[in-house]
Scaffold this active site. Structure first.
Site, PDB file in Angstrom:
ATOM      1  N   LYS A  51      14.104  29.861 -17.282  1.00  0.00           N
ATOM      2  CA  LYS A  51      13.763  31.286 -17.254  1.00  0.00           C
ATOM      3  C   LYS A  51      13.925  31.932 -18.640  1.00  0.00           C
ATOM      4  CE  LYS A  51      14.763  31.743 -12.327  1.00  0.00           C
ATOM      5  NZ  LYS A  51      15.438  32.537 -11.260  1.00  0.00           N
ATOM      6  N   TYR A  79       6.282  35.086  -7.017  1.00  0.00           N
ATOM      7  CA  TYR A  79       7.410  35.583  -6.220  1.00  0.00           C
ATOM      8  C   TYR A  79       6.969  36.440  -5.040  1.00  0.00           C
ATOM      9  CZ  TYR A  79      10.725  33.778  -9.649  1.00  0.00           C
ATOM     10  OH  TYR A  79      11.486  32.951 -10.449  1.00  0.00           O
ATOM     11  N   ASN A  94      19.544  33.963 -14.018  1.00  0.00           N
ATOM     12  CA  ASN A  94      20.281  32.752 -13.646  1.00  0.00           C
ATOM     13  C   ASN A  94      19.697  31.469 -14.249  1.00  0.00           C
ATOM     14  OD1 ASN A  94      18.046  32.581 -12.063  1.00  0.00           O
ATOM     15  ND2 ASN A  94      19.113  32.556 -10.103  1.00  0.00           N
ATOM     16  N   HIS A 123      14.904  28.004 -12.349  1.00  0.00           N
ATOM     17  CA  HIS A 123      14.348  28.019 -10.995  1.00  0.00           C
ATOM     18  C   HIS A 123      14.095  26.591 -10.548  1.00  0.00           C
ATOM     19  CE1 HIS A 123      11.651  28.978  -7.613  1.00  0.00           C
ATOM     20  NE2 HIS A 123      10.918  27.971  -8.057  1.00  0.00           N
ATOM     21  N   GLU A 172       4.162  25.281  -5.410  1.00  0.00           N
ATOM     22  CA  GLU A 172       4.544  25.784  -6.730  1.00  0.00           C
ATOM     23  C   GLU A 172       4.007  24.884  -7.853  1.00  0.00           C
ATOM     24  OE1 GLU A 172       8.601  28.237  -5.509  1.00  0.00           O
ATOM     25  OE2 GLU A 172       8.804  26.421  -6.717  1.00  0.00           O
TER      26      GLU A 172
HETATM   27  P1  CMP Z   1      15.238  31.927  -7.771  1.00  0.00           P
HETATM   28  O1  CMP Z   1      15.998  31.488  -6.555  1.00  0.00           O
HETATM   29  O2  CMP Z   1      14.799  30.949  -8.742  1.00  0.00           O
HETATM   30  O3  CMP Z   1      13.976  32.776  -7.250  1.00  0.00           O
HETATM   31  C1  CMP Z   1      14.160  34.093  -6.777  1.00  0.00           C
HETATM   32  C2  CMP Z   1      14.899  34.846  -7.841  1.00  0.00           C
HETATM   33  O4  CMP Z   1      15.153  36.183  -7.543  1.00  0.00           O
HETATM   34  C3  CMP Z   1      16.284  34.238  -8.018  1.00  0.00           C
HETATM   35  O5  CMP Z   1      16.167  32.980  -8.558  1.00  0.00           O
HETATM   36  C4  CMP Z   1      16.921  35.290  -8.883  1.00  0.00           C
HETATM   37  O6  CMP Z   1      16.462  35.224 -10.231  1.00  0.00           O
HETATM   38  C5  CMP Z   1      16.355  36.530  -8.217  1.00  0.00           C
HETATM   39  N1  CMP Z   1      17.270  37.026  -7.187  1.00  0.00           N
HETATM   40  C6  CMP Z   1      17.555  36.481  -6.005  1.00  0.00           C
HETATM   41  N2  CMP Z   1      18.414  37.242  -5.306  1.00  0.00           N
HETATM   42  C7  CMP Z   1      18.669  38.299  -6.075  1.00  0.00           C
HETATM   43  C8  CMP Z   1      19.481  39.440  -5.925  1.00  0.00           C
HETATM   44  N3  CMP Z   1      20.202  39.650  -4.818  1.00  0.00           N
HETATM   45  N4  CMP Z   1      19.498  40.323  -6.931  1.00  0.00           N
HETATM   46  C9  CMP Z   1      18.747  40.124  -8.034  1.00  0.00           C
HETATM   47  N5  CMP Z   1      17.958  39.050  -8.237  1.00  0.00           N
HETATM   48  C10 CMP Z   1      17.927  38.145  -7.274  1.00  0.00           C
END
Ligand code: CMP
Length: 138
Positions: A10, A50, A113, A116, A127
Site C-alpha cells: 500500500k 473496494y 496497514n 493487502h 482480484e
Molecule cells: P484490507 O483488508 O487490505 O482491505 C480493506 C481495507 O480497509 C483494510 O485493509 C484497511 O486498509 C481498511 N480498513 C478496514 N477496516 C477499517 C476500519 N475499521 N477503519 C479504517 N480502515 C479500515
C-alpha cells in the site's frame, strides 16, 4: 494445493521505502512472484477494487489513502497462498498483529496497514483479473 493470491504493497509502505523489505519477506516465506507492477491507482480503480466496502464509514478515507501515492500490485503463488499470505501479513489492525508480521513491522493503524492480501481463493481470482491479464500471469 498450489494457489494464487493478489497482494498490494500500500502507499504508506511504498512511501516509507519498505517495498524491498516486504518483497524479501514474501519471497523468504516461499511465494513465487508471478507478476508485479508499480502503479498509482486512479480514484475509479480504487473505488471499484473496494466496492464491497462502499457505504462503510471508512470507505471514503480508504479510497483517498489508496490513491495518495504509488502501490505495488503482485500476483503470488505457493501452497495455500491465500491463508499463508494472511499469516505473513497479520490481522487488519497492526496493533493486534503478531511479532514478525508485515503489519506489525510496517503498518501504522487499521487503515494504513502496509499490505493487502485476498481474503479467499474466489476473491483472489477476481482480484488477480482486476490487475493482470492472463498472459501476464507467468
Ligand atoms: P484490507 O483488508 O487490505 O482491505 C480493506 C481495507 O480497509 C483494510 O485493509 C484497511 O486498509 C481498511 N480498513 C478496514 N477496516 C477499517 C476500519 N475499521 N477503519 C479504517 N480502515 C479500515
Amino acid at each position: 494445493m498450489l494457489e494464487r493470491t493478489l497482494s498490494i504493497i500500500k502507499p504508506d509502505a511504498v512511501a516509507a521505502g519498505c517495498t524491498g523489505k516486504i518483497l524479501a519477506m514474501i519471497e523468504e516465506a516461499g511465494f513465487r512472484i508471478l507478476a508485479l507492477r508499480m502503479q498509482r491507482l486512479r480514484r475509479e480503480q480504487a473505488e471499484q477494487f473496494y466496492e464491497v466496502h462502499r457505504g462503510k464509514h471508512f470507505y471514503e478515507s480508504l479510497v483517498r489513502f489508496m490513491t495518495e501515492g504509488p502501490v505495488v500490485v503482485m500476483a503470488l503463488e505457493r501452497e495455500d497462498a491465500v491463508a499463508r499470505l494472511r499469516d505473513l501479513m497479520g490481522p487488519t489492525d497492526p496493533a493486534k498483529a503478531g511479532e514478525g508480521t508485515v503489519r506489525k513491522l510496517y503498518g501504522t493503524n487499521i487503515e494504513r496497514n502496509a499490505i493487502h492480501g485476498s481474503d479467499a481463493p474466489e476473491t483472489a481470482e477476481r482480484e488477480l483479473r482486476f490487475f493482470f491479464s492472463t498472459s501476464e500471469l507467468v
